[in-house]
Design an enzyme around this catalytic site. Structure first.
Site, mmCIF file in Angstrom:
data_model
loop_
_atom_site.group_PDB
_atom_site.id
_atom_site.type_symbol
_atom_site.label_atom_id
_atom_site.label_comp_id
_atom_site.label_asym_id
_atom_site.label_seq_id
_atom_site.Cartn_x
_atom_site.Cartn_y
_atom_site.Cartn_z
ATOM 1 N N CYS A 9 0.758 -1.186 -0.038
ATOM 2 C CA CYS A 9 0.033 0.104 0.044
ATOM 3 C C CYS A 9 0.914 1.090 0.000
ATOM 4 C CB CYS A 9 -0.965 -0.081 1.289
ATOM 5 S SG CYS A 9 -2.068 1.491 1.481
ATOM 6 N N ARG B 2 -0.140 4.551 3.228
ATOM 7 C CA ARG B 2 0.125 4.276 4.658
ATOM 8 C C ARG B 2 0.262 5.632 5.435
ATOM 9 N NH1 ARG B 2 4.297 -0.231 4.758
ATOM 10 N NH2 ARG B 2 4.585 -0.066 2.457
ATOM 11 N N TRP C 230 -9.224 5.774 -0.353
ATOM 12 C CA TRP C 230 -9.617 6.281 -1.281
ATOM 13 C C TRP C 230 -8.530 5.905 -2.635
ATOM 14 C CZ3 TRP C 230 -8.530 9.576 2.716
ATOM 15 C CH2 TRP C 230 -7.439 10.137 2.891
ATOM 16 N N GLU D 247 -5.146 3.658 -10.299
ATOM 17 C CA GLU D 247 -5.695 2.044 -10.183
ATOM 18 C C GLU D 247 -6.791 2.177 -11.298
ATOM 19 O OE1 GLU D 247 -5.767 1.052 -5.692
ATOM 20 O OE2 GLU D 247 -5.953 3.070 -5.710
#
Length: 380
Positions: free
Chosen positions: A79, A82, A252, A257
């Site tokens: 991720c 973070r 979000w 992506e």
């Protein structure tokens, strides 16, 4: 004592010892980071030891659960977002017992976290399992909102090809979609070994963003859209040896992506040829870099549309800077920032971001989120 019974007893004792070890490791970190007195942690561990001896498991306090979920986000090597790990809002839904109870908790999560577009990082945690391979609760969906994929007679897929198998499963369970490219799949919940149940996701809980482009008016005619919130719902949250096999969470979107993967990948919506043609690009040869140009404009459309509709989103350059700040804060606190480089670099112009030029340790820490077997790909 016969051999079978002895083996069972030994296995139970081994599991109890391992569970207590995991609990102790987590509780000591929990106490250290939150400045809780060693005597209080020792007393709590005595409680847990007694509970494990009596029942084979233990129940975490709401505070232990909440901080563990935050740490799991902080430890998520894949991720890039973070920096905000400590702002995660934790909804404790461990009391939910039936599929309908679980669905209700999921829908409350969706409404709360969507927040009219001002997205709140949220996780809803349902009852844990002692054995990760025998979940008490499973959500069959990878994400709470996914578009269906329908196989056509010519072998093509209408909608999202990644959802092809789950769509077929949902249809076998009795669900029927409208047959468009953007049908939202139902929520599928399974309690233990009971048959799965499906629940239509209320339309008012699904915030969708129609895609337009600031400089290409004809882009709107493509009829593209995407949902506002990426609710991840198939991962297992592990805290202190307990396995929360149903713990949907969300942050979000980072624009790429959607614009560089979901809508662009050839095995997803495969929109680059269409966008390239719309732009009047020469798509007959790769050397015109038409794919790259179409990819940039598709991502421009995503960021533009989300901001126009007031839905939280971040571009990959900003996200990269935020991750660099997260890594620096970790170092300042005496922790080594971990990360999986192949996941942290964005799929669009990665070399223009700081994460591309940095390497991180891939050590997998706990608490954390782990992948689980797909339940509908196994014999039921």
């Amino acid at each position: 004592m016969n051999t079978h019974l002895q083996n069972h007893t030994d296995a139970a004792r081994s599991h109890a010892n391992q569970l207590l070890h995991e609990a102790e490791t987590y509780l000591k970190q929990y106490g250290s980071e939150l400045s809780i007195a060693d005597s209080s942690i020792a007393a709590r561990l005595n409680q847990i030891a007694s509970e494990i001896e009596a029942t084979g498991t233990y129940t975490q306090t709401s505070e232990e659960l909440a901080y563990g979920a935050k740490l799991a986000w902080r430890n998520s090597n894949r991720c890039i977002g973070r920096l905000f790990w400590d702002s995660l809002i934790v909804q404790d839904a461990r009391s939910a017992q039936t599929a309908a109870d679980v669905a209700g908790g999921v829908f409350r999560h969706m409404e709360y976290a969507t927040n009219g577009g001002k997205i709140l990082p949220t996780i809803t945690i349902f009852a844990p399992s002692v054995d990760a391979e025998k979940p008490r609760i499973r959500l069959w969906n990878d994400q709470l909102v996914r578009y269906a994929g329908y196989e056509q007679k010519d072998g093509t897929v209408l909608g999202d090809p990644i959802s092809l198998e789950l769509t077929q499963v949902c249809e076998q369970l009795g669900w029927r979609g409208a047959g468009t490219a953007f049908d939202v799949l139902p929520l599928v919940v399974q309690i233990g070994q009971e048959p799965p149940e499906w629940f239509e996701v209320p339309a008012e809980l699904v915030l969708e963003v129609p895609l337009t482009h600031p400089d290409l008016p004809a882009f709107e005619e493509l009829g593209l859209r995407w949902y506002g919130v990426p609710f991840v719902s198939s991962m297992r949250l592990e805290i202190g040896g307990l396995h929360y096999t149903a713990a949907p969470f969300n942050g979000w979107y980072m624009g790429t992506e959607i614009g560089a993967r979901n809508l662009a990948d050839p095995f997803r919506y495969n929109m680059l040829p269409t966008v390239g043609t719309l732009m009047g690009l020469d798509t007959s040869r790769e050397s015109t870099l038409w794919r790259d140009r179409a990819l940039v404009e598709l991502n421009v459309a995503v960021l533009h549309s989300y901001k126009e509709k007031g839905v939280t989103i971040v571009d990959h350059h900003t996200a990269s800077k935020q991750f660099s700040l997260f890594a620096e804060k970790e170092r300042q606190r005496g922790r080594i920032p971990t990360g999986r480089w192949s996941w942290l670099i964005p799929p669009l112009s990665p070399a223009t971001t700081a994460v591309f030029h940095t390497r991180y340790e891939e050590t997998e820490l706990k608490p954390n989120y782990f992948y689980q077997k797909t339940p509908y790909s196994e014999p039921q």
